[in-house]
Design a protein around this motif. Structure first.
Motif, short mmCIF file in Angstrom:
data_model
loop_
_atom_site.label_atom_id
_atom_site.label_comp_id
_atom_site.label_asym_id
_atom_site.label_seq_id
_atom_site.Cartn_x
_atom_site.Cartn_y
_atom_site.Cartn_z
N SER A 295 -43.30 0.75 -36.54
CA SER A 295 -42.03 -0.01 -36.33
C SER A 295 -40.98 1.08 -36.54
CB SER A 295 -41.90 -1.29 -36.89
OG SER A 295 -42.84 -2.24 -36.42
N VAL A 296 -40.93 1.48 -37.79
CA VAL A 296 -39.89 2.73 -38.17
C VAL A 296 -40.07 3.63 -37.04
CG1 VAL A 296 -39.19 4.21 -39.75
CG2 VAL A 296 -40.20 2.20 -40.45
N GLY A 297 -41.18 4.33 -36.54
CA GLY A 297 -41.22 5.38 -35.73
C GLY A 297 -40.62 4.78 -34.38
N LYS A 298 -40.92 3.58 -33.93
CA LYS A 298 -40.09 3.09 -32.74
C LYS A 298 -38.76 3.25 -32.88
CE LYS A 298 -40.45 -0.63 -29.48
NZ LYS A 298 -40.88 -2.04 -29.15
N ALA A 299 -38.33 2.70 -34.05
CA ALA A 299 -36.81 3.01 -34.24
C ALA A 299 -36.18 4.39 -34.09
CB ALA A 299 -36.44 2.08 -35.35
N ALA A 300 -37.09 5.16 -34.69
CA ALA A 300 -36.62 6.44 -34.54
C ALA A 300 -36.46 7.19 -33.14
CB ALA A 300 -37.36 7.48 -35.40
N VAL A 301 -37.60 6.61 -32.33
CA VAL A 301 -37.42 6.83 -30.84
C VAL A 301 -36.18 6.33 -30.19
CG1 VAL A 301 -38.68 6.67 -28.63
CG2 VAL A 301 -40.02 7.00 -30.72
N LEU A 302 -35.82 5.19 -30.48
CA LEU A 302 -34.64 4.51 -29.86
C LEU A 302 -33.36 5.34 -30.20
CD1 LEU A 302 -35.50 0.77 -30.47
CD2 LEU A 302 -35.37 2.02 -28.38
N VAL A 303 -33.32 5.82 -31.46
CA VAL A 303 -32.28 6.86 -31.88
C VAL A 303 -32.22 8.02 -30.86
CG1 VAL A 303 -31.04 8.11 -33.75
CG2 VAL A 303 -32.02 5.83 -34.20
N PRO B 93 -28.79 3.18 -30.07
CA PRO B 93 -28.42 3.06 -31.35
C PRO B 93 -28.55 1.65 -31.76
CG PRO B 93 -26.61 3.76 -30.21
CD PRO B 93 -27.41 4.03 -29.34
N ASP B 94 -27.90 0.59 -30.71
CA ASP B 94 -28.08 -0.81 -31.06
C ASP B 94 -29.38 -1.41 -31.00
OD1 ASP B 94 -25.24 -0.64 -31.54
OD2 ASP B 94 -24.83 -0.99 -29.36
N ASP B 95 -30.11 -1.01 -30.24
CA ASP B 95 -31.47 -1.37 -30.38
C ASP B 95 -32.32 -0.71 -31.32
OD1 ASP B 95 -31.15 -2.42 -27.57
OD2 ASP B 95 -31.82 -0.86 -26.43
N ARG C 1 -37.33 5.21 -45.46
CA ARG C 1 -37.36 6.13 -44.05
C ARG C 1 -36.64 5.21 -43.02
NH1 ARG C 1 -40.91 9.81 -41.30
NH2 ARG C 1 -42.52 9.69 -43.00
N ALA C 2 -36.69 4.00 -43.09
CA ALA C 2 -36.45 2.99 -42.16
C ALA C 2 -34.79 2.82 -42.42
CB ALA C 2 -36.86 1.37 -42.50
N TYR C 3 -34.39 2.91 -43.58
CA TYR C 3 -32.81 3.09 -44.04
C TYR C 3 -32.19 4.17 -43.39
CZ TYR C 3 -32.28 -1.27 -46.50
OH TYR C 3 -32.12 -2.57 -46.93
N ASN C 4 -33.10 5.35 -43.54
CA ASN C 4 -32.64 6.62 -42.73
C ASN C 4 -32.33 6.39 -41.27
OD1 ASN C 4 -32.12 8.07 -45.26
ND2 ASN C 4 -33.98 9.13 -45.21
N VAL C 5 -33.19 5.83 -40.78
CA VAL C 5 -33.21 5.53 -39.35
C VAL C 5 -32.05 4.57 -39.16
CG1 VAL C 5 -34.31 4.59 -37.35
CG2 VAL C 5 -35.55 6.09 -38.97
N ALA D 44 -28.82 5.52 -36.87
CA ALA D 44 -28.48 4.76 -35.55
C ALA D 44 -27.03 4.61 -35.81
CB ALA D 44 -29.40 3.59 -35.46
N HIS D 45 -26.57 4.18 -36.83
CA HIS D 45 -24.89 3.75 -37.09
C HIS D 45 -24.23 4.92 -36.71
CE1 HIS D 45 -25.38 -0.44 -38.11
NE2 HIS D 45 -26.00 -0.19 -39.20
N ARG D 46 -24.60 6.29 -37.50
CA ARG D 46 -23.91 7.44 -37.14
C ARG D 46 -23.45 7.62 -35.84
NH1 ARG D 46 -24.74 12.78 -40.73
NH2 ARG D 46 -22.59 13.05 -39.42
N GLN D 47 -24.61 7.52 -34.85
CA GLN D 47 -24.79 7.77 -33.30
C GLN D 47 -23.63 6.77 -32.69
OE1 GLN D 47 -28.04 7.10 -30.60
NE2 GLN D 47 -28.59 8.81 -31.14
N ALA D 48 -23.65 5.38 -33.41
CA ALA D 48 -22.72 4.46 -32.72
C ALA D 48 -21.41 4.77 -33.16
CB ALA D 48 -23.52 3.23 -33.01
#
Length: 357
Positions: free
Chosen positions: A238-246, A251-253, A279-283, A287-291
């Motif tokens: 799940s963390v990996g999938k979130a990193a892919v979304l970034v 970023p919102d996803d 790792r999840a908090y870093n992702v 995401a927030h930085r990207q947005a």
């Protein structure tokens, strides 16, 4: 006829013989600490390979095969005291203390299993320190590869193969890394196969192959294996999938993905989930930085700095981002403090190099 005093002496001598015999029976036992129930098993290890450890128990010489996926660690009769200390330090994430303890072992043990354990743990500690930015990736990789090549029938084989893969990814040698993850995938347990897919997903993401990375993570998420180890791999995927979304500019996803997975994670800093939560908090921060949400990004990275500083790789990443974000908000003192911690604790980390460019 013996006197009462003589009779007492004879009885005392017999009692001593019995006690010594019992102590002798207790000595000579190896102990396997497990992830399940019972939490430990004692006996004499008579054989092992990458899949099972053979344990002889009791006077009837009952032989029990203990699957490697259930083994946390093994303590051998006659092993150096400092080897036992090193294992405990490693379990607590205290790698510097572990390498010091291992360095105090001077005599070569007679049992090959003990020799192999010393070799493995020296390589493991070197790998952990190197991946955290406190050692050389190449040196650690050479040590762990030597262990894997020499000990294909050791119970650490699958774990060691995975770590070689991680070290190869860290040095951007992706093709050979996939070969080592393939060894992990050949294990008989679904949780280990899931670990291999998560590791491959991270490697593919590092290469910018987002579609292939997502497919690897989805394969893990689709696996219905229900066990604590499998749940941890679901969390990792799940963390990996979130990193892919970034990585694919969603970023919102990614924020939604991370917030959802954190609901089912054990966020205690001492839990087994802690490295994945960090790792999840870093992702989440990325995401927030990207947005363009710097305040929310700061809060996410501060979570790692304040609560998960014992997770070195994630802590280094968080510090690098904090240094940049503090600079952007004109908090120079805090930015310099983050950089200083990076230099002191993770001098060889790519995150340290990034903020010093």
């Amino acid at each position: 006829m013996p006197s009462p005093r003589q009779s007492l002496s004879v009885q005392f001598a017999l009692a001593c013989v019995v006690v010594l015999a019992l102590c002798g029976a207790a000595v000579g036992l190896d102990t396997i600490r497990t992830h399940g129930t019972p939490s430990s098993l004692s006996g004499r290890i008579t054989a092992m390979d990458a899949v099972n450890v053979e344990l002889q128990q009791g006077s009837a010489a009952t032989v029990k095969d203990v699957p490697v996926n259930l083994i946390q660690l093994i303590q051998y009769e006659g092993e150096p005291r400092d080897l036992r200390k090193a294992r405990e330090h490693i379990l607590e994430g205290r790698y510097a203390e572990a390498i010091t303890a291992l360095g105090r072992i001077k005599e070569e043990p007679s049992r090959p299993e003990i020799q192999q354990d010393i070799q493995f743990y020296k390589a493991l500690v070197s790998a952990k320190l190197a991946l955290a930015g406190s050692g050389k990736i190449v040196d650690a990789g050479r040590m762990m590869k030597a262990f894997v090549d020499a000990n294909p029938k050791n119970y650490h084989y699958f774990q060691a193969s995975e770590i070689v893969g991680d070290l190869l990814v860290a040095s951007r040698h992706y093709a050979p890394a996939s070969d080592y993850y393939a060894r992990l995938a050949k294990s008989p347990w679904p949780e280990f196969k899931m670990r291999a897919n998560v590791a491959n997903g991270r490697s593919l993401l590092e290469q910018g192959k987002t579609a292939e990375a997502l497919a690897a993570f989805e394969k893990v998420l689709d696996d219905r294996t229900d066990s604590p180890a499998a749940k941890r791999q679901h969390l990792a995927a799940s963390v990996g999938k979130a990193a892919v979304l970034v990585a694919t500019k969603k970023p919102d996803d990614a924020v939604k993905q991370v917030e959802e997975l954190l609901k089912g994670a054990d966020t205690d800093a001492t839990s087994e989930d802690a490295p994945l939560v960090a790792r999840a908090y870093n992702v989440l921060g990325a995401a927030h930085r990207q947005a363009g949400r710097d305040k929310e990004a700061l809060l996410a990275f501060l979570h790692v700095d304040l609560l998960y500083s014992d997770v070195p790789e994630s802590h280094a990443e968080a510090l690098a981002n904090l240094a940049e974000l503090w600079d952007r908000s004109h908090r120079t003192e805090r930015a310099n403090r983050a950089r200083q911690t990076l230099r002191e604790r993770y001098k060889d980390s790519p995150w340290t190099k990034r903020v010093e460019k």
